[in-house]
Design a protein around this motif. Structure first.
Motif, PDB file in Angstrom:
ATOM      1  N   GLN A   1      -2.241 133.171  17.147  1.00  0.00           N
ATOM      2  CA  GLN A   1      -3.350 132.401  17.695  1.00  0.00           C
ATOM      3  C   GLN A   1      -4.636 132.654  16.921  1.00  0.00           C
ATOM      4  OE1 GLN A   1      -3.852 132.854  21.881  1.00  0.00           O
ATOM      5  NE2 GLN A   1      -2.162 131.459  22.336  1.00  0.00           N
ATOM      6  N   GLU A   2      -4.848 133.876  16.484  1.00  0.00           N
ATOM      7  CA  GLU A   2      -6.074 134.196  15.729  1.00  0.00           C
ATOM      8  C   GLU A   2      -6.068 133.472  14.381  1.00  0.00           C
ATOM      9  OE1 GLU A   2      -6.095 138.425  15.557  1.00  0.00           O
ATOM     10  OE2 GLU A   2      -7.047 138.632  17.515  1.00  0.00           O
ATOM     11  N   ASN A   3      -4.913 133.270  13.807  1.00  0.00           N
ATOM     12  CA  ASN A   3      -4.822 132.616  12.504  1.00  0.00           C
ATOM     13  C   ASN A   3      -4.966 131.105  12.600  1.00  0.00           C
ATOM     14  OD1 ASN A   3      -4.507 135.037  11.158  1.00  0.00           O
ATOM     15  ND2 ASN A   3      -2.277 134.990  11.295  1.00  0.00           N
ATOM     16  N   GLN A   4      -4.851 130.551  13.779  1.00  0.00           N
ATOM     17  CA  GLN A   4      -4.948 129.081  13.930  1.00  0.00           C
ATOM     18  C   GLN A   4      -6.362 128.606  13.913  1.00  0.00           C
ATOM     19  OE1 GLN A   4      -2.799 128.045  17.479  1.00  0.00           O
ATOM     20  NE2 GLN A   4      -0.835 128.165  16.438  1.00  0.00           N
TER      21      GLN A   4
ATOM     22  N   LEU B   1       2.550 139.567  18.025  1.00  0.00           N
ATOM     23  CA  LEU B   1       2.880 138.418  17.180  1.00  0.00           C
ATOM     24  C   LEU B   1       2.152 137.154  17.656  1.00  0.00           C
ATOM     25  CD1 LEU B   1       6.709 138.983  16.652  1.00  0.00           C
ATOM     26  CD2 LEU B   1       4.900 139.233  14.945  1.00  0.00           C
ATOM     27  N   LEU B   2       2.165 136.935  18.973  1.00  0.00           N
ATOM     28  CA  LEU B   2       1.478 135.781  19.519  1.00  0.00           C
ATOM     29  C   LEU B   2      -0.035 135.838  19.299  1.00  0.00           C
ATOM     30  CD1 LEU B   2       3.385 135.293  22.903  1.00  0.00           C
ATOM     31  CD2 LEU B   2       3.451 133.793  20.912  1.00  0.00           C
ATOM     32  N   LEU B   3      -0.573 137.026  19.488  1.00  0.00           N
ATOM     33  CA  LEU B   3      -2.019 137.199  19.309  1.00  0.00           C
ATOM     34  C   LEU B   3      -2.414 136.927  17.874  1.00  0.00           C
ATOM     35  CD1 LEU B   3      -4.661 138.013  20.638  1.00  0.00           C
ATOM     36  CD2 LEU B   3      -4.161 140.380  20.077  1.00  0.00           C
TER      37      LEU B   3
ATOM     38  N   VAL C   1       7.703 143.967  24.729  1.00  0.00           N
ATOM     39  CA  VAL C   1       6.753 142.944  25.164  1.00  0.00           C
ATOM     40  C   VAL C   1       5.487 143.030  24.328  1.00  0.00           C
ATOM     41  CG1 VAL C   1       5.339 142.140  27.097  1.00  0.00           C
ATOM     42  CG2 VAL C   1       7.676 142.901  27.510  1.00  0.00           C
ATOM     43  N   SER C   2       5.047 144.247  24.054  1.00  0.00           N
ATOM     44  CA  SER C   2       3.844 144.441  23.271  1.00  0.00           C
ATOM     45  C   SER C   2       4.007 143.872  21.861  1.00  0.00           C
ATOM     46  CB  SER C   2       3.507 145.927  23.193  1.00  0.00           C
ATOM     47  OG  SER C   2       2.367 146.112  22.423  1.00  0.00           O
ATOM     48  N   THR C   3       5.177 144.063  21.259  1.00  0.00           N
ATOM     49  CA  THR C   3       5.435 143.534  19.925  1.00  0.00           C
ATOM     50  C   THR C   3       5.367 142.009  19.936  1.00  0.00           C
ATOM     51  OG1 THR C   3       6.890 145.416  19.525  1.00  0.00           O
ATOM     52  CG2 THR C   3       7.047 143.554  18.011  1.00  0.00           C
TER      53      THR C   3
ATOM     54  N   SER D   1      -5.270 140.312  24.639  1.00  0.00           N
ATOM     55  CA  SER D   1      -5.718 141.622  24.154  1.00  0.00           C
ATOM     56  C   SER D   1      -5.625 142.671  25.264  1.00  0.00           C
ATOM     57  CB  SER D   1      -7.150 141.508  23.645  1.00  0.00           C
ATOM     58  OG  SER D   1      -7.618 142.744  23.217  1.00  0.00           O
ATOM     59  N   GLU D   2      -6.021 142.299  26.467  1.00  0.00           N
ATOM     60  CA  GLU D   2      -5.929 143.225  27.607  1.00  0.00           C
ATOM     61  C   GLU D   2      -4.479 143.590  27.900  1.00  0.00           C
ATOM     62  OE1 GLU D   2      -7.983 141.998  31.159  1.00  0.00           O
ATOM     63  OE2 GLU D   2      -9.721 141.336  29.994  1.00  0.00           O
TER      64      GLU D   2
END
Length: 102
Positions: A99-102, A94-96, A88-90, A76-77
């Motif tokens: 991970q939140e959905n797992q 996607l990664l964030l 990179v932000s995109t 998030s930071e």
């Protein structure tokens, strides 16, 4: 040993035979008691080992949860530091979300 009659011989043989059977029975019971004690001891050792493994498992689960939370905070930071149009932000977004959905 001289036996005077067949009845006397049979009587002595039966007494010896009974004595042998009683001794064998006592040995068998003693052996079974020892086996039972050994099994109880092994069972207790395995029980203690299982408790230890469960405790370690719980500690590892808590550490994994803390690392996951830390990972989400760091992602998030990083996301805040980069502009939304940045490539990179995109990828981080996607990664964030993944991970939140797992």
């Amino acid at each position: 040993m001289r036996v005077s009659s067949p009845n006397t011989y049979a009587s002595m043989h039966n007494k010896q035979s009974k004595r042998c059977r009683i001794q064998l029975h006592r040995r068998r019971i003693s052996c079974q008691e020892n086996v039972g004690k050994d099994m109880m001891l092994k069972n207790l050792k395995l029980y203690i080992e299982n408790i230890t493994i469960l405790e370690e498992n719980e500690k590892l689960r808590q550490k994994a949860n803390l690392l996951h939370q830390e990972n989400l905070e760091l992602m998030s930071e990083i996301q805040k530091k980069f502009a939304p149009s940045d490539r990179v932000s995109t990828t981080l977004n996607l990664l964030l979300h993944k991970q939140e959905n797992q």
